[in-house]
Enzyme design. Structure first.
Site, PDB file in Angstrom:
ATOM      1  N   CYS A  84      70.791 -28.198  80.506  1.00  0.00           N
ATOM      2  CA  CYS A  84      70.342 -26.922  81.086  1.00  0.00           C
ATOM      3  C   CYS A  84      71.466 -25.903  81.237  1.00  0.00           C
ATOM      4  CB  CYS A  84      69.693 -27.163  82.435  1.00  0.00           C
ATOM      5  SG  CYS A  84      68.663 -28.633  82.502  1.00  0.00           S
ATOM      6  N   HIS A 341      62.377 -21.688  82.725  1.00  0.00           N
ATOM      7  CA  HIS A 341      63.661 -22.344  82.449  1.00  0.00           C
ATOM      8  C   HIS A 341      63.680 -22.883  81.027  1.00  0.00           C
ATOM      9  CE1 HIS A 341      67.177 -24.709  82.805  1.00  0.00           C
ATOM     10  NE2 HIS A 341      66.711 -25.726  83.507  1.00  0.00           N
TER      11      HIS A 341
END
Lengths: 393, 137
Positions: A84, A341
């Site tokens: 991420c 995200h």
């Protein structure tokens, strides 16, 4: 403040569910905006870095494929992955290449098309961003890992479900003003009411975290164009300088984590390095983007970054100190909770927001008071990787 | 027994620590300790990160620990859906030894508390998969 590497262009696609195009076309959206923002030609770019989490990419070795589509061949291209935080890591590598004198202008492009696979497959593969040998066999997934932190943190520090909910309410407040966000509705406390049959956010996912505590998967791309001082001054009227970069990593297995109630160790480690390099303290930061993949992550980030003492992050949300008009505005673009995200694109999207803030171009999201120092905090995995980047005018 | 027998569903077929599964079948939950420098590891490792030795031996994990944190999964990844809800947690056995596992199904979710005394025991699933679980002390 060292003015050696600057951001001269930023771009981001809309973050959406089910992008109607391939990863090439998705990458092009952010690239086009960043190139137009920088006002440069492709011949001015002498290297590119592509960043994503490979479990979603059916295309192997995407860097070369995307470099070709964007017209960045025959210049060298590289691929960087830290789940991420991939695009923040990409910016650190790009910064290093420029600082080393290898390249003058580097494009860092983060992307993720998460809708290539089903939501259930996605959960499993995200879980495999942790320890597949010793943890995944129990049936782990990202919400459960963050819930381990939330449970210990809440037990020790007096954080309540209402505090977590209020992080989401803040996110919803600003998500409504961000035309690139996937979730653009306001969030009310009644959305978390378990007695309200229409409440969308009350259902438990991994207790103590509920649906409303989690961000959404999204498809998206982001692009940051970096340049050395000479090129930045030649090309850009408003260069935004990278003044501090910190990064840290932590044991993958929860069995080796030091103290769940203290939050993610990488947040503390990366922040300390970045502040030292920039020669500033937390008090100097005027606007920040922090990694809020879950509401608890934002509270833990407040403390890792020094915006609140350890165990006291809840006070910032209770006092609305992290709202746009507050002492330290955080995630006033809606954060990941509202934007979504798209793993590899996330860090670059956070950086775009901060660059626009420092240039005074954030529109309805603009923080008052002409902010001159901004910070991006981006976490990979469950605090497996951490990255903090500080920007100044 | 191969390591593909470890866990509700294994993602790792081959490892030098596959003996862990045989030990579970014998009723033992063991970590590894470095014969050169004494560093202890759980989950077990075949290589010592402290002194780079490959000379490791097995040791039995302590039985008494405390629950450091936990979560109850109401939604599971692909392949684990039928188990929901289930509780997972981290237990601290001091001496720098912690362990991540599911909590035994006979512990009611409302009875689980951070800081409670816990123990561990091996677990054999109906399909022959081997695992271990955190139990009430």
């Amino acid at each position: 403040m060292a003015k050696e590497v600057a951001v001269i262009g930023v771009g981001q696609s809309s973050f959406v569910r089910g992008y109607e195009g391939s990863i090439r076309e998705l990458a092009f959206e952010a690239f086009r905006e960043a190139m137009q923002d920088a006002g440069i030609a492709k011949k001015d770019v002498d290297a590119s870095i592509f960043c994503s989490a490979p479990e979603y990419d059916k295309q192997r070795s995407p860097a070369g494929v995307l470099a070709e589509y964007l017209g960045l061949i025959p210049q060298p291209t590289f691929y960087i992955e830290t789940v991420c935080s991939s695009s923040s890591s990409g910016v650190k590598v790009g910064y290093s290449m420029i600082k080393a004198g290898l390249h003058d202008v580097v494009v860092v492009l983060g992307f993720q098309k998460m809708s290539e696979i089903t939501s259930a497959e996605s959960q499993e593969r995200m879980g495999r961003g942790a320890d597949i040998q010793w943890e995944a066999p129990f049936g782990t997934m990202m919400p459960a890992y963050y819930a381990l932190y939330a449970q210990a943190y809440m037990a020790k520090n007096g954080l309540t479900h209402d505090d977590l909910m209020n992080v989401r309410v803040k996110s919803g407040t600003y998500g409504q003003t961000n035309e690139r966000a996937v979730f653009r509705k306001g969030v009310k406390p009644s959305d978390f009411d378990p007695n309200n049959p229409d409440a969308r956010m009350a259902a438990a996912v991994a207790w103590p975290l509920r649906v409303g505590d989690a961000c959404a998967n999204a498809d998206g791309s982001s692009c940051i164009i970096l340049a050395n001082a000479e090129k930045a001054k030649a090309f850009s009227k408003k260069p935004v300088w990278i003044t501090g970069i910190g990064a840290a990593s932590e044991a993958v297995n929860m069995a080796a984590r030091p103290d769940f109630a203290k939050g993610l160790s990488v947040g503390y480690g990366a922040a300390k390095q970045a502040y030292n390099m920039a020669g500033i303290t937390a008090k100097d930061v005027k606007v920040a983007e922090v990694h809020d993949c879950f509401t608890i992550a934002e509270i833990m980030a407040y403390e890792g970054l020094g915006f609140a003492p350890m165990g006291d992050g809840k006070q910032l949300i209770r006092e609305k100190a992290t709202y746009k008009e507050g002492r330290i505005p955080v995630n006033v673009d809606g954060g990941l909770l509202s934007k979504g995200h798209p793993i590899g694109a996330t860090g670059g999207s956070q950086m775009r927001t901060i660059v626009l803030q420092l240039r005074g171009e954030a529109g309805p999201m603009q923080v008052p008071g002409d902010p001159d120092i901004g910070l991006v905090h981006n976490v990979g995995g469950v605090g497996l990787y951490g990255s903090v980047t500080i920007f100044g005018r | 027994m191969g390591f593909d027998k470890f866990g509700r569903k294994s993602f790792t077929g081959v490892t030098k620590t596959a003996k862990f599964v045989d030990l579970l079948a014998e009723g033992k939950i063991e970590g590894t300790v470095c014969k050169q420098c004494g560093a202890k590891y759980f989950p077990p490792r075949s290589d010592c990160a402290a002194c780079l030795s490959k000379d490791m031996e097995w040791f039995e994990m302590p039985k008494k620990g405390t629950l450091e944190t936990f979560t109850i999964a109401y939604y599971a990844p692909f392949g684990f859906e039928k188990d929901c809800p289930y509780t997972m947690g981290v237990a601290d056995f001091s001496d720098n030894l912690k362990l991540f596992a599911r909590l035994a199904g006979d512990i009611k979710p409302e009875d689980v508390k951070v800081g409670m005394d816990v123990s561990i025991r091996p677990l054999k699933y109906d399909d022959g998969q081997m695992s271990f679980e955190i139990t009430k002390a």
